[in-house]
Write a protein that holds these residues in place. Structure first.
Motif, PDB file in Angstrom:
ATOM      1  N   VAL A  79     -32.967  34.365 -22.125  1.00 45.29           N
ATOM      2  CA  VAL A  79     -31.980  33.330 -22.437  1.00 45.29           C
ATOM      3  C   VAL A  79     -30.901  33.944 -23.334  1.00 45.29           C
ATOM      4  CG1 VAL A  79     -31.720  31.232 -23.857  1.00 45.29           C
ATOM      5  CG2 VAL A  79     -33.556  31.396 -22.151  1.00 45.29           C
ATOM      6  N   PRO A  80     -29.645  33.506 -23.248  1.00 47.48           N
ATOM      7  CA  PRO A  80     -28.620  34.036 -24.140  1.00 47.48           C
ATOM      8  C   PRO A  80     -29.031  33.914 -25.607  1.00 47.48           C
ATOM      9  CG  PRO A  80     -27.615  32.714 -22.420  1.00 47.48           C
ATOM     10  CD  PRO A  80     -29.096  32.519 -22.293  1.00 47.48           C
ATOM     11  N   PRO A  81     -28.842  34.958 -26.411  1.00 49.84           N
ATOM     12  CA  PRO A  81     -29.306  34.970 -27.802  1.00 49.84           C
ATOM     13  C   PRO A  81     -28.906  33.756 -28.647  1.00 49.84           C
ATOM     14  CG  PRO A  81     -28.644  37.168 -27.160  1.00 49.84           C
ATOM     15  CD  PRO A  81     -28.268  36.262 -26.013  1.00 49.84           C
ATOM     16  N   PRO A  82     -27.694  33.185 -28.487  1.00 51.67           N
ATOM     17  CA  PRO A  82     -27.363  32.025 -29.329  1.00 51.67           C
ATOM     18  C   PRO A  82     -28.268  30.816 -29.115  1.00 51.67           C
ATOM     19  CG  PRO A  82     -25.375  32.970 -28.382  1.00 51.67           C
ATOM     20  CD  PRO A  82     -26.535  33.613 -27.684  1.00 51.67           C
ATOM     21  N   TYR A  83     -29.036  30.820 -28.041  1.00 55.06           N
ATOM     22  CA  TYR A  83     -29.884  29.669 -27.723  1.00 55.06           C
ATOM     23  C   TYR A  83     -31.375  29.981 -27.882  1.00 55.06           C
ATOM     24  CZ  TYR A  83     -25.481  27.954 -25.964  1.00 55.06           C
ATOM     25  OH  TYR A  83     -24.166  27.566 -25.861  1.00 55.06           O
ATOM     26  N   ILE A  84     -31.680  30.994 -28.682  1.00 56.31           N
ATOM     27  CA  ILE A  84     -33.070  31.338 -28.957  1.00 56.31           C
ATOM     28  C   ILE A  84     -33.375  31.008 -30.413  1.00 56.31           C
ATOM     29  CG2 ILE A  84     -34.750  33.207 -29.090  1.00 56.31           C
ATOM     30  CD1 ILE A  84     -33.222  34.638 -26.877  1.00 56.31           C
ATOM     31  N   ASP A 134     -33.128  23.819 -23.171  1.00 53.51           N
ATOM     32  CA  ASP A 134     -33.835  23.053 -22.157  1.00 53.51           C
ATOM     33  C   ASP A 134     -33.147  21.724 -21.874  1.00 53.51           C
ATOM     34  OD1 ASP A 134     -35.903  24.408 -20.982  1.00 53.51           O
ATOM     35  OD2 ASP A 134     -37.478  23.544 -22.225  1.00 53.51           O
ATOM     36  N   VAL A 135     -32.691  21.043 -22.916  1.00 47.75           N
ATOM     37  CA  VAL A 135     -31.980  19.780 -22.714  1.00 47.75           C
ATOM     38  C   VAL A 135     -30.702  20.033 -21.926  1.00 47.75           C
ATOM     39  CG1 VAL A 135     -30.734  17.915 -23.869  1.00 47.75           C
ATOM     40  CG2 VAL A 135     -32.985  18.619 -24.711  1.00 47.75           C
ATOM     41  N   ALA A 136     -29.997  21.112 -22.254  1.00 42.61           N
ATOM     42  CA  ALA A 136     -28.780  21.457 -21.513  1.00 42.61           C
ATOM     43  C   ALA A 136     -29.088  21.690 -20.042  1.00 42.61           C
ATOM     44  CB  ALA A 136     -28.133  22.694 -22.128  1.00 42.61           C
ATOM     45  N   ALA A 137     -30.159  22.447 -19.770  1.00 36.27           N
ATOM     46  CA  ALA A 137     -30.539  22.713 -18.381  1.00 36.27           C
ATOM     47  C   ALA A 137     -30.894  21.428 -17.662  1.00 36.27           C
ATOM     48  CB  ALA A 137     -31.712  23.689 -18.346  1.00 36.27           C
ATOM     49  N   VAL A 190     -22.542  20.283 -25.095  1.00 36.02           N
ATOM     50  CA  VAL A 190     -21.592  20.488 -24.003  1.00 36.02           C
ATOM     51  C   VAL A 190     -21.382  21.980 -23.753  1.00 36.02           C
ATOM     52  CG1 VAL A 190     -19.219  20.141 -23.235  1.00 36.02           C
ATOM     53  CG2 VAL A 190     -20.457  18.273 -24.367  1.00 36.02           C
ATOM     54  N   ALA A 191     -21.201  22.739 -24.819  1.00 34.63           N
ATOM     55  CA  ALA A 191     -21.054  24.191 -24.661  1.00 34.63           C
ATOM     56  C   ALA A 191     -22.326  24.790 -24.075  1.00 34.63           C
ATOM     57  CB  ALA A 191     -20.731  24.831 -26.003  1.00 34.63           C
ATOM     58  N   ALA A 192     -23.476  24.269 -24.490  1.00 31.45           N
ATOM     59  CA  ALA A 192     -24.749  24.791 -23.977  1.00 31.45           C
ATOM     60  C   ALA A 192     -24.896  24.520 -22.484  1.00 31.45           C
ATOM     61  CB  ALA A 192     -25.913  24.183 -24.747  1.00 31.45           C
ATOM     62  N   THR A 193     -24.468  23.348 -22.016  1.00 32.44           N
ATOM     63  CA  THR A 193     -24.576  23.056 -20.587  1.00 32.44           C
ATOM     64  C   THR A 193     -23.669  23.978 -19.773  1.00 32.44           C
ATOM     65  OG1 THR A 193     -22.921  21.277 -20.764  1.00 32.44           O
ATOM     66  CG2 THR A 193     -25.229  20.646 -20.907  1.00 32.44           C
ATOM     67  N   ALA A 194     -22.473  24.239 -20.276  1.00 27.74           N
ATOM     68  CA  ALA A 194     -21.580  25.162 -19.574  1.00 27.74           C
ATOM     69  C   ALA A 194     -22.176  26.564 -19.540  1.00 27.74           C
ATOM     70  CB  ALA A 194     -20.214  25.174 -20.249  1.00 27.74           C
ATOM     71  N   ASP A 195     -22.739  27.000 -20.666  1.00 26.93           N
ATOM     72  CA  ASP A 195     -23.355  28.326 -20.718  1.00 26.93           C
ATOM     73  C   ASP A 195     -24.600  28.380 -19.842  1.00 26.93           C
ATOM     74  OD1 ASP A 195     -21.406  29.210 -22.452  1.00 26.93           O
ATOM     75  OD2 ASP A 195     -22.624  28.934 -24.263  1.00 26.93           O
ATOM     76  N   SER A 248     -14.580  19.179 -20.968  1.00 24.05           N
ATOM     77  CA  SER A 248     -15.452  19.383 -22.115  1.00 24.05           C
ATOM     78  C   SER A 248     -15.228  18.343 -23.201  1.00 24.05           C
ATOM     79  CB  SER A 248     -15.272  20.796 -22.682  1.00 24.05           C
ATOM     80  OG  SER A 248     -13.940  20.985 -23.122  1.00 24.05           O
ATOM     81  N   GLN A 249     -13.980  17.962 -23.435  1.00 26.62           N
ATOM     82  CA  GLN A 249     -13.718  16.962 -24.489  1.00 26.62           C
ATOM     83  C   GLN A 249     -14.241  15.591 -24.094  1.00 26.62           C
ATOM     84  OE1 GLN A 249     -12.420  17.815 -27.642  1.00 26.62           O
ATOM     85  NE2 GLN A 249     -13.423  15.833 -27.956  1.00 26.62           N
ATOM     86  N   ASN A 250     -14.061  15.207 -22.826  1.00 30.76           N
ATOM     87  CA  ASN A 250     -14.607  13.925 -22.361  1.00 30.76           C
ATOM     88  C   ASN A 250     -16.127  13.890 -22.487  1.00 30.76           C
ATOM     89  OD1 ASN A 250     -12.081  12.949 -21.683  1.00 30.76           O
ATOM     90  ND2 ASN A 250     -12.231  13.577 -19.541  1.00 30.76           N
ATOM     91  N   LEU A 251     -16.768  15.009 -22.151  1.00 33.85           N
ATOM     92  CA  LEU A 251     -18.216  15.080 -22.271  1.00 33.85           C
ATOM     93  C   LEU A 251     -18.639  14.975 -23.730  1.00 33.85           C
ATOM     94  CD1 LEU A 251     -18.802  18.014 -19.741  1.00 33.85           C
ATOM     95  CD2 LEU A 251     -19.403  15.605 -19.377  1.00 33.85           C
ATOM     96  N   GLN A 252     -17.914  15.659 -24.600  1.00 34.25           N
ATOM     97  CA  GLN A 252     -18.244  15.593 -26.028  1.00 34.25           C
ATOM     98  C   GLN A 252     -18.029  14.199 -26.580  1.00 34.25           C
ATOM     99  OE1 GLN A 252     -19.432  18.534 -27.483  1.00 34.25           O
ATOM    100  NE2 GLN A 252     -20.137  17.092 -29.036  1.00 34.25           N
ATOM    101  N   ASN A 253     -16.957  13.558 -26.161  1.00 33.14           N
ATOM    102  CA  ASN A 253     -16.697  12.185 -26.624  1.00 33.14           C
ATOM    103  C   ASN A 253     -17.801  11.230 -26.201  1.00 33.14           C
ATOM    104  OD1 ASN A 253     -14.304  13.063 -27.745  1.00 33.14           O
ATOM    105  ND2 ASN A 253     -13.014  12.325 -26.074  1.00 33.14           N
ATOM    106  N   ALA A 254     -18.335  11.432 -24.981  1.00 34.18           N
ATOM    107  CA  ALA A 254     -19.405  10.566 -24.499  1.00 34.18           C
ATOM    108  C   ALA A 254     -20.660  10.710 -25.355  1.00 34.18           C
ATOM    109  CB  ALA A 254     -19.723  10.897 -23.050  1.00 34.18           C
TER     110      ALA A 254
END
Length: 262
Positions: free
Chosen positions: A115-120, A158-161, A205-210, A253-259
């Motif tokens: 997994v990408p290091p920022p998410y470990i 995991d939530v992002a996935a 939101v950033a995690a889902t894109a990544d 991304s902003q719409n997703l974050q606002n939600a």
């Protein structure tokens, strides 16, 4: 006569290679199988019922797991699988898994796909909570299956996935079922039901894109190395969908974050 082997549907990496034999499932071994088996043993030891049990290695060098009765979600998607109740149950199952696996020691094990290091953060995440990797009974998610991609990650990853696949997070024109038009509400509902922390909500939101980039890179590499099902998937629409979805994340991304934060 040998035992009857019934092929099980779903999946890409092991398509056609996973079979049911009575109350067991036989699957190919992989480089990270020893680590996967350790996770499954740990979940059994702590009393987590939402995963198969590792039983043995058979004479054909396949892992033998307990069969988890129920239904998985494969096309055409049944109506019950697209309900808010089903979505809620996936969030609850994922949260329960994270609580159960939290004490698993991760040192000195080989895993299949980093997994990408920022998410470990030390948690063993499932990393592939796809629609066909969750078992349902009576419309409620009861178990995660296919731990091949499990490894050091985080609840956020995991939530992002999960929400990327279950909302789903992709262009509306690429959603061809009753979830179309409900992406934002399902995104918010999943995060609320899981009980995601405020810090993780800010990063989701950033995690889902990544996560989308990570997952599609895995498919692309499988295609390039000659895996037949990954190659078929990548060359018959997945590459184009990947590009559209990457652009969609950038635009929305902003719409997703606002939600998530409204």
């Amino acid at each position: 006569m040998g035992e009857v082997e019934t092929p099980l549907l779903g999946g890409t990496a092991n398509r056609g290679l996973v079979v049911r034999v009575r109350d067991t499932v036989r699957r190919p071994l992989r480089a990270g199988s020893t680590a996967t088996h350790a996770v499954l043993r740990y979940l059994e030891d702590v009393g987590f019922a939402g995963a198969p049990r590792f039983l043995d290695i058979d004479a054909q060098d396949r892992e033998v797991l307990s069969y988890v009765p129920g239904e998985t979600v494969t096309p055409p998607y049944p109506s019950w699988s697209m309900t808010d109740e089903a979505l809620d149950s996936v969030a609850v199952l994922l949260r329960d898994y994270h609580q159960a696996v939290a004490g698993f020691p991760t040192a000195d094990l080989t895993w299949n796909e980093p997994v990408p290091p920022p998410y470990i953060d030390g948690l063993i995440s499932h990393n592939d909570p796809n629609l066909d990797n969750i078992v349902f009974r009576d419309g409620i998610a009861v178990a995660l299956i296919d731990f091949d991609l499990a490894g050091p990650g985080s609840a956020l990853w995991d939530v992002a996935a999960a929400i990327r696949l279950w909302a789903p997070l992709r262009p509306e024109d690429d959603i061809h079922d009753v979830r179309r038009g409900r992406v934002l509400s399902r995104l918010r509902r999943f995060a609320d039901t899981y009980g995601l922390t405020e810090a993780d909500r800010a990063r989701l939101v950033a995690a889902t894109a990544d996560n989308h980039v990570w997952c599609m890179d895995y498919v692309r590499r499988g295609s390039e190395t000659g895996h037949p099902w990954f190659h078929q998937r990548w060359t018959t629409g997945e590459a184009a969908l990947t590009a559209r979805t990457d652009a969609w994340f950038t635009r929305h991304s902003q719409n997703l974050q606002n939600a998530l934060l409204s």
